[in-house]
Design a protein around this motif. Structure first.
Motif, short mmCIF file in Angstrom:
data_model
loop_
_atom_site.label_atom_id
_atom_site.label_comp_id
_atom_site.label_asym_id
_atom_site.label_seq_id
_atom_site.Cartn_x
_atom_site.Cartn_y
_atom_site.Cartn_z
N ALA A 298 -6.19 1.16 -3.44
CA ALA A 298 -5.72 0.27 -4.44
C ALA A 298 -6.38 0.97 -5.80
O ALA A 298 -5.69 0.78 -6.90
CB ALA A 298 -5.91 -1.14 -4.26
N ASN B 113 -3.01 0.32 -11.12
CA ASN B 113 -1.90 -0.90 -11.60
C ASN B 113 -2.78 -2.03 -11.41
O ASN B 113 -2.98 -2.44 -10.33
CB ASN B 113 -0.82 -0.59 -10.63
CG ASN B 113 0.11 -1.66 -10.97
OD1 ASN B 113 0.08 -2.81 -10.80
ND2 ASN B 113 1.48 -1.35 -11.61
N TYR C 115 0.81 -1.08 -0.03
CA TYR C 115 0.05 0.04 0.06
C TYR C 115 0.99 1.09 -0.02
O TYR C 115 0.37 2.35 -0.33
CB TYR C 115 -0.90 -0.12 1.08
CG TYR C 115 -2.04 -1.04 0.84
CD1 TYR C 115 -3.15 -0.59 0.14
CD2 TYR C 115 -2.08 -2.27 1.44
CE1 TYR C 115 -4.01 -1.62 -0.11
CE2 TYR C 115 -3.07 -3.12 1.04
CZ TYR C 115 -4.11 -2.85 0.41
OH TYR C 115 -5.11 -3.65 0.10
N LEU D 88 -0.90 -4.86 -9.12
CA LEU D 88 -0.91 -4.39 -7.71
C LEU D 88 -2.34 -4.56 -7.06
O LEU D 88 -2.55 -4.97 -5.97
CB LEU D 88 -0.39 -3.08 -7.42
CG LEU D 88 1.01 -2.84 -7.72
CD1 LEU D 88 1.40 -1.58 -7.49
CD2 LEU D 88 1.89 -4.04 -6.89
N THR D 89 -3.41 -4.33 -7.77
CA THR D 89 -4.79 -4.47 -7.45
C THR D 89 -5.02 -5.86 -7.15
O THR D 89 -5.72 -6.13 -5.97
CB THR D 89 -5.55 -3.93 -8.50
OG1 THR D 89 -5.54 -2.14 -8.81
CG2 THR D 89 -7.21 -3.81 -7.99
N GLY E 92 -4.69 3.87 -7.44
CA GLY E 92 -3.25 3.65 -8.03
C GLY E 92 -3.16 3.09 -9.54
O GLY E 92 -2.11 3.45 -10.01
N LEU F 214 1.17 1.53 -3.65
CA LEU F 214 0.01 2.05 -4.23
C LEU F 214 -0.40 3.62 -3.83
O LEU F 214 -0.88 4.44 -4.76
CB LEU F 214 -1.16 1.42 -3.70
CG LEU F 214 -1.63 0.03 -4.34
CD1 LEU F 214 -2.18 -1.10 -3.61
CD2 LEU F 214 -1.87 0.24 -5.97
#
Length: 305
Positions: free
Chosen positions: A236, A241, A186, A244-245, A239, A189
Motif C-alpha cells: 500500500a 494513493n 491490492y 487506497l492506503t 502505491g 495498488l
C-alpha cells in the motif's frame, strides 16, 4: 487587511491532521460520573507533567468541568470507536450506562480497556475564543490494553474496527467477498506501485516477506498478525494513493480479526514462494505478473487454510 478565515473550511482543513481520540471524564458536584469525547488532548510539559484539552463554551458539561477538581484523559483504542460515538452523542443521556469503569486514585472515572488513562488535578483553565482550555497536572498513570490507538482523520475514523469486528466474528463477512476485496484493492495498488514505487519501497516489500519467513514455528499470534499485515502495508505504501492506503488499513483490520477469531493460524512455508513472486514481479515493474501472483497467493491460502 488579512483575509477572513471561513469557519467551515478551517474545520475541514484542521481535519487533515490525524488525532487520537479520548473520553474526558470527571465527577459532578453531586458525585455522578460525567464525560465526553474529545480529540483536542495534547501534552504540555514533562516537568511538571502537564496535559490539556479544550471544551466548547456551548458544551452542556462546561460548568461541570469548571467546578471539578480534576479530570481523567482516557485514550481510546481502535476497538473502542463505538464508545467514542456514545460519549459524543447528544441523544444519550446516561453516557455511562453499560460502560465498564472504576474510580481511580483521585476518585474520578477510569474507563476499562483504554490504552492509557491520565488522572489529573486541575492546574489552570484559560478562555480561548469559543473554547475553554483546561490544563491538568498528571497525578497518576495507568496503562491498559496493548492495542492500536483510535485515530480520527478528515471527519472519520481511520479504521471502522468495531463494526468490522462484529461482521467478521459473526461470520457475516464471507471469505469470497474478502478475497475479492483483496484482489481488487491490492491488485490496483500493485499496478500503482509498479509505476510509482521507489527502490527503497520495493526493498521494504521484500523485507516484509523476509519478516514473515523469519518467524519460528511457535511464534506468538501477535507477531504473525503484525508481519502479515506488514507485507500488505508495504504494498500500500508503495502505491502512493492516500485514499487506497486508508482502505488498506481497513482491510488490515479485517485480516487481524480473522487471524484472531476465525482462521487457524499455523506455519505456512508453502506460501513463502508466492509472496516472493509478488515481490519479484513488483521489482520488475510487472503489474500483471504481480497481480497474478497475488491471486495465486490468495487461492493457495484459502485452499489449505
Amino acid at each position: 487587511m488579512s483575509p477572513v478565515i471561513e469557519p467551515a473550511q478551517f474545520r475541514q482543513l484542521l481535519g487533515c491532521f490525524p488525532t487520537g481520540v479520548a473520553v474526558i471524564t470527571t465527577i459532578t458536584p453531586d458525585g455522578q460520573p460525567a464525560g465526553l469525547t474529545c480529540n483536542s488532548f495534547s501534552s504540555v510539559s514533562l516537568e511538571p507533567p502537564l496535559v490539556l484539552f479544550s471544551l466548547r463554551k456551548a458544551s452542556r458539561l462546561l460548568q461541570t468541568f469548571e467546578a471539578a477538581r480534576g479530570f481523567v484523559i482516557n485514550v481510546l483504542s481502535d476497538q473502542q470507536d463505538a464508545l467514542s460515538g456514545r460519549f459524543a452523542s447528544s441523544k444519550i443521556e446516561d453516557k455511562f450506562d453499560g460502560v465498564a469503569w472504576r474510580a481511580g486514585a483521585l476518585g474520578m472515572p477510569l474507563i476499562d480497556d483504554c490504552l492509557v488513562s491520565f488522572e489529573c488535578s486541575v492546574h489552570a483553565a484559560h478562555e480561548a475564543g469559543d473554547h475553554i482550555v483546561f490544563i491538568g497536572e498528571v497525578r497518576h498513570l495507568s496503562a491498559g490494553a496493548p492495542d492500536q490507538a483510535l485515530v480520527f482523520y478528515k471527519g472519520a475514523y481511520m479504521m471502522l474496527a468495531e463494526s468490522l469486528r462484529k461482521l467478521v466474528v459473526q461470520g457475516r463477512l464471507g471469505s469470497d467477498d474478502i478475497d475479492e476485496a483483496y484482489r481488487t484493492l491490492y491488485g490496483t495498488l500493485l499496478r500503482l506501485a509498479s509505476e510509482r514505487a521507489t527502490e527503497a519501497e520495493l526493498d521494504a516489500v521484500h523485507a516484509a516477506a523476509d519478516a514473515i519467513e523469519a518467524h519460528p514455528d511457535d511464534a506468538p499470534l501477535k507477531e504473525r498478525i503484525t508481519s502479515a499485515s506488514g507485507f500488505f502495508a508495504s504494498i500500500a505504501a508503495a502505491g502512493h494513493n492516500e485514499a487506497l492506503t486508508l482502505m488498506a488499513q481497513t482491510m488490515s483490520s479485517v485480516l487481524r480479526e480473522r487471524m484472531t477469531h476465525v482462521l487457524p493460524v499455523r506455519p505456512r512455508p508453502d506460501l513463502f514462494p508466492l509472496r516472493r513472486k509478488v515481490a519479484h514481479h513488483l521489482r520488475q515493474r510487472d503489474p500483471d505478473g504481480a497481480a497474478a501472483a497475488l491471486d495465486e497467493l490468495i487461492r493457495q491460502l484459502r485452499h489449505k487454510g
